[in-house]
Design an enzyme around this catalytic site. Structure first.
Site, PDB file in Angstrom:
ATOM      1  N   SER A  80       0.891  -1.230   0.000  1.00  0.00           N
ATOM      2  CA  SER A  80      -0.095   0.166  -0.143  1.00  0.00           C
ATOM      3  C   SER A  80       1.006   1.244  -0.047  1.00  0.00           C
ATOM      4  O   SER A  80       1.460   1.667   1.088  1.00  0.00           O
ATOM      5  CB  SER A  80      -1.073  -0.032   1.284  1.00  0.00           C
ATOM      6  OG  SER A  80      -1.470   1.084   1.315  1.00  0.00           O
ATOM      7  N   ASP A 132      -4.380   3.825  -2.842  1.00  0.00           N
ATOM      8  CA  ASP A 132      -5.596   3.852  -2.112  1.00  0.00           C
ATOM      9  C   ASP A 132      -5.941   5.296  -2.390  1.00  0.00           C
ATOM     10  O   ASP A 132      -5.185   6.421  -1.915  1.00  0.00           O
ATOM     11  CB  ASP A 132      -5.313   3.723  -0.732  1.00  0.00           C
ATOM     12  CG  ASP A 132      -5.560   2.331  -0.208  1.00  0.00           C
ATOM     13  OD1 ASP A 132      -6.256   1.612  -0.440  1.00  0.00           O
ATOM     14  OD2 ASP A 132      -4.394   2.042   0.450  1.00  0.00           O
ATOM     15  N   HIS A 148      -7.059   1.324  -6.027  1.00  0.00           N
ATOM     16  CA  HIS A 148      -8.405   1.163  -5.189  1.00  0.00           C
ATOM     17  C   HIS A 148      -9.003   2.468  -5.170  1.00  0.00           C
ATOM     18  O   HIS A 148      -8.615   3.255  -4.434  1.00  0.00           O
ATOM     19  CB  HIS A 148      -7.756   0.278  -3.798  1.00  0.00           C
ATOM     20  CG  HIS A 148      -8.929   0.101  -2.972  1.00  0.00           C
ATOM     21  ND1 HIS A 148      -8.766  -0.083  -1.549  1.00  0.00           N
ATOM     22  CD2 HIS A 148     -10.382   0.061  -3.046  1.00  0.00           C
ATOM     23  CE1 HIS A 148      -9.806  -0.316  -0.909  1.00  0.00           C
ATOM     24  NE2 HIS A 148     -10.853  -0.348  -1.742  1.00  0.00           N
ATOM     25  N   GLY A 187     -10.326   3.648   5.187  1.00  0.00           N
ATOM     26  CA  GLY A 187     -10.129   4.985   5.457  1.00  0.00           C
ATOM     27  C   GLY A 187      -8.665   5.132   6.107  1.00  0.00           C
ATOM     28  O   GLY A 187      -7.987   6.391   5.864  1.00  0.00           O
ATOM     29  N   GLY A 213      -3.579   0.725   9.783  1.00  0.00           N
ATOM     30  CA  GLY A 213      -3.384   0.565  11.081  1.00  0.00           C
ATOM     31  C   GLY A 213      -4.593   0.068  12.143  1.00  0.00           C
ATOM     32  O   GLY A 213      -4.645   0.243  13.198  1.00  0.00           O
ATOM     33  N   ASP A 248      -7.581  -6.504   1.826  1.00  0.00           N
ATOM     34  CA  ASP A 248      -7.157  -5.356   2.292  1.00  0.00           C
ATOM     35  C   ASP A 248      -7.486  -4.680   3.874  1.00  0.00           C
ATOM     36  O   ASP A 248      -8.731  -4.878   4.074  1.00  0.00           O
ATOM     37  CB  ASP A 248      -7.434  -4.288   1.307  1.00  0.00           C
ATOM     38  CG  ASP A 248      -6.721  -2.844   1.215  1.00  0.00           C
ATOM     39  OD1 ASP A 248      -6.040  -2.774   2.471  1.00  0.00           O
ATOM     40  OD2 ASP A 248      -7.321  -2.012   0.710  1.00  0.00           O
ATOM     41  N   GLY A 255       0.183  -3.384   4.217  1.00  0.00           N
ATOM     42  CA  GLY A 255       0.284  -1.972   4.770  1.00  0.00           C
ATOM     43  C   GLY A 255       1.196  -1.847   6.034  1.00  0.00           C
ATOM     44  O   GLY A 255       2.115  -2.696   6.145  1.00  0.00           O
TER      45      GLY A 255
HETATM   46  C1  DX5 Z   1      -7.244   0.754   4.286  1.00  0.00           C
HETATM   47  C2  DX5 Z   1      -6.275   0.836   3.069  1.00  0.00           C
HETATM   48  C3  DX5 Z   1      -4.959  -0.226   3.354  1.00  0.00           C
HETATM   49  C4  DX5 Z   1      -4.270  -0.101   4.528  1.00  0.00           C
HETATM   50  C5  DX5 Z   1      -3.957  -1.370   4.908  1.00  0.00           C
HETATM   51  O1  DX5 Z   1      -8.125   1.587   3.777  1.00  0.00           O
HETATM   52  O2  DX5 Z   1      -6.574   0.401   2.047  1.00  0.00           O
HETATM   53  O3  DX5 Z   1      -3.953   0.174   2.475  1.00  0.00           O
HETATM   54  O4  DX5 Z   1      -2.950   0.770   4.564  1.00  0.00           O
HETATM   55  O5  DX5 Z   1      -2.921  -1.646   5.710  1.00  0.00           O
HETATM   56  P1  DX5 Z   1      -2.913  -1.900   7.341  1.00  0.00           P
HETATM   57  O6  DX5 Z   1      -4.225  -2.150   7.700  1.00  0.00           O
HETATM   58  O7  DX5 Z   1      -2.043  -2.991   7.648  1.00  0.00           O
HETATM   59  O8  DX5 Z   1      -2.344  -0.570   7.788  1.00  0.00           O
HETATM   60 ZN    ZN Z   2      -6.652  -0.314  -0.056  1.00  0.00          ZN
END
Ligand code: DX5
Ligand code: ZN
Length: 230
Positions: A14, A41, A72, A148, A151, A182, A204
Site C-alpha cells: 500500500s 488507495d 483502489h 479509510g 493501522g 485489504d 500496509g
Molecule cells: C485501508 C487501506 C490499506 C491499509 C492496509 O483503507 O486500503 O491500504 O493501509 O494496511 P494496514 O491495515 O495494515 O495498515
Molecule cells: Zn486499499
C-alpha cells in the site's frame, strides 16, 4: 479452489503507507523483491473519512516504477474518476459496490481500457452483491477493515467471508476470479486469509511498513513467515 501447491500468493504494498522521503528506494526494493502490484488507495473524503493519493502522485509514480498498479478507488462516482488515473492494460482498478448505483457500467469502462476490473466490498456488504457481476470482474477485493485508515484491527467475520466467496466462485466454476484482501494483513492474519482462499494481499502498516525504515527486510521476513521461504 486452485491446487494449493500451484497457488502463488501475490503482494500489493500500500503506497499510502510508504515513507515519501524514500519512495524511489522503496520501489527499487519492491522490484527486486518480486512484488506484483503497487496498491494505490484513492480516498475522496466523502465515501471514506480521509483523503489520499491523487492523480499527479500516481502519474509521477508511473515514471519511477514498472510495477503495475492496483488502483483502489474509495470514492463516490468512481465512473468519473477511472479515466483520471489513466489505467494501463493489465492493471487492476477496483471500485466499491457501495459507491455507485451502476457498478456494471464502471466495470465495463475499466475493461474497455484493457485494465482488470475488480469489485471492492466493505466488511458489512453481503456477498450477494457479487452474484450478478461475476461476468464483469477479474477480481473481488474483500475489505477486512472499514476503509479509510491504515493501522486498524481486523474484523473477524471477514475471514469467513473470504472462505464463503471462494466457495461461491468455485461452485460457479469461476476459479479465474482472484480474491484480494485489504486491512490488517499481518503474518498471522495472512495465514488465515490464504487458507480461506485469498490470492492477493495488500501489505500496509501491519505487514511491512510498521517496523521502521527497513522495508526490504520486512518484506523478506513477511514472505518467509507466510510461505516458509525467504
Ligand atoms: C485501508 C487501506 C490499506 C491499509 C492496509 O483503507 O486500503 O491500504 O493501509 O494496511 P494496514 O491495515 O495494515 O495498515
Ligand atoms: Zn486499499
Amino acid at each position: 479452489m486452485k491446487n494449493d501447491a500451484l497457488r502463488r500468493i501475490q503482494f500489493a504494498p500500500s503506497m499510502m503507507c510508504a515513507d515519501i522521503s524514500r519512495v524511489t528506494e522503496t520501489l527499487d526494493i519492491f522490484a527486486r523483491g518480486g512484488v506484483e502490484w503497487l496498491h494505490i488507495d484513492v480516498m475522496d473524503g466523502a465515501f471514506v473519512p480521509n483523503m489520499q493519493i491523487g492523480v499527479d502522485y500516481v502519474r509521477q509514480l508511473r515514471g519511477l516504477s514498472d510495477i503495475p498498479l492496483d488502483i483502489h478507488l474509495m470514492t463516490y462516482e468512481p465512473g468519473d474518476k477511472v479515466a483520471w488515473f489513466d489505467p494501463r492494460p493489465g492493471e487492476y482498478v477496483s471500485i466499491h459496490y457501495e459507491a455507485t448505483p451502476h457498478p456494471q457500467r464502471v466495470l465495463a469502462d475499466i475493461r474497455s481500457r484493457g485494465a482488470r476490473p475488480m469489485l471492492a466490498l466493505n466488511p458489512a456488504t453481503p456477498l450477494d452483491s457479487v452474484e450478478y457481476l461475476m461476468d464483469d470482474i477479474d477480481a473481488v477485493l474483500i475489505m477486512t477493515v472499514n476503509p479509510g485508515y491504515a493501522g486498524q484491527k481486523l474484523i473477524p467475520s471477514t475471514i469467513g467471508k473470504i472462505a464463503e466467496l471462494r466457495a461461491r466462485l468455485d461452485d460457479r466454476g469461476r476459479t479465474d476470479i482472484a480474491i484480494e484482501v485489504d486491512g490488517n494483513v499481518n503474518a498471522l492474519n495472512a495465514r488465515d486469509m490464504i487458507a480461506a482462499g485469498a490470492d492477493i494481499l495488500v501489505l500496509g502498516s501491519s505487514a511491512i511498513f510498521g517496523g521502521g525504515a527497513d522495508v526490504g527486510k520486512a518484506l523478506t521476513d513477511f514472505r518467509a513467515e507466510i510461505t516458509g521461504r525467504g
